[in-house]
Design a protein around this motif. Structure first.
Motif, PDB file in Angstrom:
ATOM      1  N   ALA A   1      35.759  68.897  46.090  1.00 53.11           N
ATOM      2  CA  ALA A   1      36.991  68.083  46.127  1.00 53.11           C
ATOM      3  C   ALA A   1      37.869  68.554  47.188  1.00 53.11           C
ATOM      4  O   ALA A   1      38.554  67.812  48.186  1.00 53.11           O
ATOM      5  CB  ALA A   1      37.602  68.118  44.820  1.00 53.11           C
ATOM      6  N   PHE A   2      38.178  69.575  47.450  1.00 56.39           N
ATOM      7  CA  PHE A   2      39.061  70.390  48.374  1.00 56.39           C
ATOM      8  C   PHE A   2      38.447  70.183  49.814  1.00 56.39           C
ATOM      9  O   PHE A   2      39.210  69.627  50.559  1.00 56.39           O
ATOM     10  CB  PHE A   2      39.111  72.066  47.981  1.00 56.39           C
TER      11      PHE A   2
ATOM     12  N   ALA B   1      36.261  67.576  50.847  1.00 55.96           N
ATOM     13  CA  ALA B   1      36.549  66.080  50.887  1.00 55.96           C
ATOM     14  C   ALA B   1      37.762  65.885  51.300  1.00 55.96           C
ATOM     15  O   ALA B   1      38.038  65.053  52.195  1.00 55.96           O
ATOM     16  CB  ALA B   1      36.000  65.529  49.685  1.00 55.96           C
ATOM     17  N   GLN B   2      38.836  66.263  50.537  1.00 52.62           N
ATOM     18  CA  GLN B   2      40.397  65.845  50.792  1.00 52.62           C
ATOM     19  C   GLN B   2      40.843  66.529  52.323  1.00 52.62           C
ATOM     20  O   GLN B   2      41.237  65.653  52.957  1.00 52.62           O
ATOM     21  CB  GLN B   2      41.196  66.612  49.782  1.00 52.62           C
ATOM     22  N   TRP B   3      40.362  67.612  52.803  1.00 45.79           N
ATOM     23  CA  TRP B   3      40.856  68.156  53.906  1.00 45.79           C
ATOM     24  C   TRP B   3      40.080  67.343  54.831  1.00 45.79           C
ATOM     25  O   TRP B   3      40.574  67.052  56.265  1.00 45.79           O
ATOM     26  CB  TRP B   3      40.528  69.640  54.240  1.00 45.79           C
TER      27      TRP B   3
ATOM     28  N   GLU C   1      39.313  64.132  55.066  1.00 48.62           N
ATOM     29  CA  GLU C   1      40.233  62.871  55.237  1.00 48.62           C
ATOM     30  C   GLU C   1      41.354  63.167  55.804  1.00 48.62           C
ATOM     31  O   GLU C   1      41.885  62.307  56.762  1.00 48.62           O
ATOM     32  CB  GLU C   1      40.238  62.147  53.678  1.00 48.62           C
ATOM     33  N   ARG C   2      42.121  64.179  55.451  1.00 49.02           N
ATOM     34  CA  ARG C   2      43.596  64.556  56.091  1.00 49.02           C
ATOM     35  C   ARG C   2      43.498  64.994  57.516  1.00 49.02           C
ATOM     36  O   ARG C   2      44.153  64.589  58.359  1.00 49.02           O
ATOM     37  CB  ARG C   2      43.960  65.862  55.256  1.00 49.02           C
TER      38      ARG C   2
ATOM     39  N   ASP D   1      50.187  71.570  48.078  1.00 45.52           N
ATOM     40  CA  ASP D   1      48.772  72.112  47.316  1.00 45.52           C
ATOM     41  C   ASP D   1      49.176  73.764  46.785  1.00 45.52           C
ATOM     42  O   ASP D   1      48.280  74.039  45.885  1.00 45.52           O
ATOM     43  CB  ASP D   1      47.921  72.264  48.392  1.00 45.52           C
TER      44      ASP D   1
END
Ligand code: AMP
Ligand code: ZN
Length: 301
Positions: free
Chosen positions: A178-179, A181-183, A185-186, A50
């Motif tokens: 978006a950041f 939401a991505q974290w 899931e991660r 990232d």
């Protein structure tokens, strides 16, 4: 029948935590620290592409920062300020006499310009504002700090000094959402791989007092704070990660702007490192050698 030892007592008996006589203030064993270091390395691995800017601040901020951020308005019960002796020879003699007599000597201490960091991302916002308009792609930071919160408790997962690892995003609303939401899931993937049961729930910060009730409600209603909760030491699962969308709260406080002059949005994902280590000990046992091989492989590969 003897009562079951608490997780705190088990951690102390195993030497992983060292009591100091004050609730929420503990020493940590080498093994405990190693678990945290390995966990952090995993987090770094997950986020490695990232391009986050890595920054480390000492666990203190300026008193001005504490005031300007609005922390004393929202969380006065948690804040910590650093006091020191600021007198001359005469005052010193009086100080020592009070200590000798077992009297309260703390009222003569003066407040320094330093306060304890309440969350790892706090030092970033004034820095961002001072560095000027954000680039089109926004900015992303990796921070970690010991944080202080005045919430003494016998719950080992509620410490007064603990570490928070955070990724912090500043940019447009879309970039920040978006950041987050991505974290989310991660984090689900990572915590599942570590063999920990979890849930993700809407949450709120502990805003103070009657006015704070509204803040709590509105934060929840707007879905601005999510927490990943894991059973640790209580019947209720404990928040071990937080996913915060500040909207323009910090940007408007400090003046962080996008290229078009509008206010930026910010958000952060915070890993409570002690809580995550405690969760691993709780679920996999006090002896790390006995942890499931998949978990050991992931951490110590
Ligand atoms: P917060 O800013 O309250 O969302 O905190 C970020 C993360 O720090 C939380 O998700 C917890 O994992 C951790 N945390 C918060 N308060 C404490 C505490 N008193 N002791 C240990 N960890 C904490
Ligand atoms: Zn934060």
């Amino acid at each position: 029948m003897d009562a079951q030892p608490t997780l705190l007592n088990q951690m102390i008996a195993a030497g992983h935590l060292v009591p100091t006589g004050v609730d929420g203030l503990y020493g940590r064993s080498g093994v405990f620290e190693d678990v945290i270091a390995r966990f952090e390395a995993l987090v770094t691995e997950v986020g490695k592409d990232d391009g986050a800017e890595v920054l480390r601040f000492p666990p203190a901020i300026t008193r001005t920062l504490l005031q300007t951020s609005g922390y004393m308005k929202s969380f006065p019960q948690l804040a910590g300020t650093v006091h020191s002796f600021c007198g001359g020879d005469g005052d010193h003699a009086a100080l020592l006499a009070k200590i000798d007599a077992g009297e309260d000597w703390t009222k003569d201490q003066c407040c320094t310009d330093v306060a304890l960091t309440p969350a790892a991302c706090y030092p970033l916002y004034p820095m961002l504002a001072a560095q000027g308009t954000l680039p089109d792609e926004g900015r992303l930071f990796d921070v970690q700090s010991y944080c202080f919160r005045h919430e003494p408790s016998a719950d080992p997962a509620r410490m007064q000094l603990f570490r928070m690892r955070e990724y912090v995003r500043a940019g447009t609303p879309d970039q920040v959402q978006a950041f987050r939401a991505q974290w989310l899931e991660r984090a689900k993937e990572l915590i599942a791989k570590l063999g920990l049961p979890f849930d993700v729930v809407p949450a709120n910060d502990p805003f103070f007092g009657r006015a704070g009730k509204m803040m709590k409600l509105s934060q929840r209603e707007q879905g601005l704070k999510l927490e990943m909760v894991i059973p640790v030491a209580n019947a209720q699962p404990t928040a071990c990660l937080s996913f915060n969308y500040h909207q323009d709260h910090f940007a408007s406080t400090w003046g962080v702007r996008l290229a078009d002059g509008s206010l930026a949005h910010t958000g952060c994902v915070g890993f409570g490192l002690e809580r995550l280590a405690l969760a691993l000990f709780k679920h996999h046992g006090l002896d790390v050698q006995g942890w499931p091989s998949g978990v050991r492989g992931l951490l110590w590969g």
